[in-house]
Motif scaffolding. Structure first.
Motif, PDB file in Angstrom:
ATOM      1  N   GLN A   6      27.701  -0.087 -69.713  1.00 50.38           N
ATOM      2  CA  GLN A   6      27.598  -0.353 -67.938  1.00 50.38           C
ATOM      3  C   GLN A   6      26.582  -1.451 -68.092  1.00 50.38           C
ATOM      4  OE1 GLN A   6      27.756   3.893 -67.565  1.00 50.38           O
ATOM      5  NE2 GLN A   6      27.435   2.959 -65.751  1.00 50.38           N
ATOM      6  N   SER A   7      26.099  -2.594 -67.928  1.00 54.06           N
ATOM      7  CA  SER A   7      25.040  -3.410 -68.418  1.00 54.06           C
ATOM      8  C   SER A   7      24.005  -3.677 -67.556  1.00 54.06           C
ATOM      9  CB  SER A   7      26.124  -5.501 -67.845  1.00 54.06           C
ATOM     10  OG  SER A   7      26.288  -5.496 -67.413  1.00 54.06           O
ATOM     11  N   ASP A   8      24.132  -3.223 -66.166  1.00 51.66           N
ATOM     12  CA  ASP A   8      22.788  -3.235 -65.623  1.00 51.66           C
ATOM     13  C   ASP A   8      22.203  -1.648 -66.000  1.00 51.66           C
ATOM     14  OD1 ASP A   8      24.506  -5.006 -62.927  1.00 51.66           O
ATOM     15  OD2 ASP A   8      23.052  -5.500 -64.397  1.00 51.66           O
ATOM     16  N   ALA A   9      20.883  -1.425 -66.053  1.00 45.95           N
ATOM     17  CA  ALA A   9      20.654  -0.356 -65.921  1.00 45.95           C
ATOM     18  C   ALA A   9      19.703   0.445 -64.907  1.00 45.95           C
ATOM     19  CB  ALA A   9      19.212  -0.608 -67.402  1.00 45.95           C
ATOM     20  N   HIS A  10      19.917  -0.407 -64.137  1.00 42.98           N
ATOM     21  CA  HIS A  10      19.066   0.016 -62.483  1.00 42.98           C
ATOM     22  C   HIS A  10      19.815  -0.754 -61.903  1.00 42.98           C
ATOM     23  CE1 HIS A  10      16.359   2.643 -64.425  1.00 42.98           C
ATOM     24  NE2 HIS A  10      16.141   1.283 -65.924  1.00 42.98           N
ATOM     25  N   VAL A  11      19.798  -0.816 -60.652  1.00 45.47           N
ATOM     26  CA  VAL A  11      20.350  -1.495 -59.285  1.00 45.47           C
ATOM     27  C   VAL A  11      19.747  -1.103 -58.441  1.00 45.47           C
ATOM     28  CG1 VAL A  11      21.920  -2.198 -58.500  1.00 45.47           C
ATOM     29  CG2 VAL A  11      21.937  -1.817 -60.746  1.00 45.47           C
ATOM     30  N   THR A  12      18.616  -2.096 -57.429  1.00 46.93           N
ATOM     31  CA  THR A  12      18.179  -1.407 -56.448  1.00 46.93           C
ATOM     32  C   THR A  12      18.748  -1.859 -54.787  1.00 46.93           C
ATOM     33  OG1 THR A  12      16.075  -0.933 -57.858  1.00 46.93           O
ATOM     34  CG2 THR A  12      15.762  -1.414 -55.636  1.00 46.93           C
ATOM     35  N   VAL A  13      19.096  -1.270 -54.314  1.00 45.59           N
ATOM     36  CA  VAL A  13      19.696  -2.189 -52.535  1.00 45.59           C
ATOM     37  C   VAL A  13      18.830  -1.250 -52.379  1.00 45.59           C
ATOM     38  CG1 VAL A  13      22.242  -2.797 -53.501  1.00 45.59           C
ATOM     39  CG2 VAL A  13      21.835  -0.524 -52.468  1.00 45.59           C
ATOM     40  N   PHE A  14      19.326  -2.113 -50.494  1.00 43.81           N
ATOM     41  CA  PHE A  14      19.107  -1.749 -49.424  1.00 43.81           C
ATOM     42  C   PHE A  14      20.304  -0.615 -48.706  1.00 43.81           C
ATOM     43  CE2 PHE A  14      15.058  -3.218 -49.247  1.00 43.81           C
ATOM     44  CZ  PHE A  14      14.741  -4.134 -49.690  1.00 43.81           C
ATOM     45  N   GLU A  15      19.490   0.366 -48.055  1.00 40.51           N
ATOM     46  CA  GLU A  15      20.664   1.332 -47.025  1.00 40.51           C
ATOM     47  C   GLU A  15      21.370   0.245 -46.331  1.00 40.51           C
ATOM     48  OE1 GLU A  15      20.587   5.855 -45.651  1.00 40.51           O
ATOM     49  OE2 GLU A  15      18.762   4.513 -45.322  1.00 40.51           O
ATOM     50  N   GLY A  16      22.328   0.418 -46.171  1.00 36.72           N
ATOM     51  CA  GLY A  16      23.519  -0.129 -45.141  1.00 36.72           C
ATOM     52  C   GLY A  16      23.550  -1.063 -46.012  1.00 36.72           C
ATOM     53  N   ASP A  17      23.016  -2.128 -47.578  1.00 33.90           N
ATOM     54  CA  ASP A  17      24.416  -2.847 -48.160  1.00 33.90           C
ATOM     55  C   ASP A  17      25.044  -2.580 -48.964  1.00 33.90           C
ATOM     56  OD1 ASP A  17      20.835  -4.695 -49.262  1.00 33.90           O
ATOM     57  OD2 ASP A  17      21.845  -4.137 -47.317  1.00 33.90           O
ATOM     58  N   SER A  18      26.245  -3.292 -49.471  1.00 35.49           N
ATOM     59  CA  SER A  18      27.010  -3.031 -50.247  1.00 35.49           C
ATOM     60  C   SER A  18      26.583  -3.142 -51.558  1.00 35.49           C
ATOM     61  CB  SER A  18      28.287  -4.252 -50.000  1.00 35.49           C
ATOM     62  OG  SER A  18      27.135  -5.593 -50.938  1.00 35.49           O
ATOM     63  N   VAL A  19      27.229  -2.447 -52.771  1.00 30.06           N
ATOM     64  CA  VAL A  19      26.987  -2.448 -53.450  1.00 30.06           C
ATOM     65  C   VAL A  19      27.912  -2.293 -54.932  1.00 30.06           C
ATOM     66  CG1 VAL A  19      27.036  -0.140 -53.864  1.00 30.06           C
ATOM     67  CG2 VAL A  19      25.342  -1.584 -55.351  1.00 30.06           C
ATOM     68  N   GLU A  20      28.151  -3.079 -56.084  1.00 30.67           N
ATOM     69  CA  GLU A  20      28.888  -3.097 -57.268  1.00 30.67           C
ATOM     70  C   GLU A  20      28.374  -2.668 -58.547  1.00 30.67           C
ATOM     71  OE1 GLU A  20      32.190  -5.757 -58.061  1.00 30.67           O
ATOM     72  OE2 GLU A  20      31.233  -6.642 -58.975  1.00 30.67           O
ATOM     73  N   LEU A  21      28.975  -1.793 -59.004  1.00 37.63           N
ATOM     74  CA  LEU A  21      27.824  -0.831 -60.741  1.00 37.63           C
ATOM     75  C   LEU A  21      29.233  -1.273 -61.398  1.00 37.63           C
ATOM     76  CD1 LEU A  21      26.697   2.131 -59.184  1.00 37.63           C
ATOM     77  CD2 LEU A  21      25.682   0.118 -59.310  1.00 37.63           C
ATOM     78  N   ARG A  22      28.533  -2.204 -62.486  1.00 36.23           N
ATOM     79  CA  ARG A  22      29.861  -3.039 -63.497  1.00 36.23           C
ATOM     80  C   ARG A  22      29.818  -2.422 -64.882  1.00 36.23           C
ATOM     81  NH1 ARG A  22      29.837  -8.719 -62.587  1.00 36.23           N
ATOM     82  NH2 ARG A  22      30.355  -8.633 -64.892  1.00 36.23           N
TER      83      ARG A  22
END
Lengths: 114, 110
Positions: A6-22
């Motif tokens: 899992q290459s991303d240790a941390h991901v930050t987004v805003f509520e309502g955004d889409s997200v992809e965790l790898r």
């Protein structure tokens, strides 16, 4: 031996955004792939799994994941995140036949800002 | 209603002491697992069981024993606890592609 990254240790987004965790894996045979979520101070909760068939699998709470054999990937996605989705997400792989071994990734911490 | 429960939730033990962590599941799963979770090491399998009376070594079994007296119960035993066993311990039931975890036990060995 199967491995998972899992290459991303941390991901930050805003509520309502889409997200992809790898999630990328390495294994030569048939394989089970799973995603789990861990809220702070809690045990891991199963989200979804893939073994065969439709490469896009649906899980709970609007999560889905897509398997790609060519990319050796199993990325987790959500179209519109909620603050309660803030947690650590773990990808896991296991051999499709035989054995007991489940290999968990190191986890991605998702922070959803209001 | 929680399907996998663990007790105690927190435990402080002394070096050399005996510690028993208990796990109960109401999922009627044959397989049960014990993991420890440490920063920098992720989740590591200690012991697992295929059913009542069976215990198998996982990836890091040294210093730990396990007991599965019934379908519902699976215990992890530290006969001589050491500070390196300070960790959060999780029990799970299910199979290798779909597991259901308990809430964890935070163990501190002084």
């Amino acid at each position: 031996t199967q491995t998972v990254s899992q290459s991303d240790a941390h991901v930050t987004v805003f509520e309502g955004d889409s997200v992809e965790l790898r999630c990328n894996y390495s294994y030569g045979g048939s394989i089970y792939l799973s995603w789990y979520i861990q809220h702070h101070g809690r045990g891991l909760q199963f989200l979804l799994k893939y073994y065969s068939g439709n490469p896009v699998v649906q899980g709970v709470n609007g999560f889905e994941a897509e398997f790609s054999k060519s990319d050796s990937s199993f990325h987790l996605r959500k179209a519109s995140v909620h603050w309660s989705d803030s947690a650590v997400y773990f990808c896991a792989v296991s051999a499709g036949t035989g054995g007991y071994k489940v290999v968990f990734g190191s986890g991605t911490r998702l922070l959803v800002s209001p | 209603e929680a399907a996998v429960t663990q007790s105690p939730r927190n435990k402080v033990a002394v070096t050399g002491g005996k510690v028993t962590l208990s796990c109960n599941q109401t999922n009627n799963h044959n397989n049960m697992y014990w993991y420890r979770q440490d920063t920098g090491h992720g989740l590591r399998l200690i012991h697992y069981s295929y059913g009542a009376g069976s215990t198998e070594k996982g990836d890091i079994p040294d210093g730990y024993k396990a007991s599965r007296p019934s379908q519902e119960n699976f215990s992890l035993i530290l006969e001589l606890a050491t500070p390196s066993q300070t960790s959060v311990y999780f029990c799970a039931s299910g199979n290798k592609y779909e597991q259901y975890f308990g809430p964890g036990t935070r163990l501190t060995v002084l």
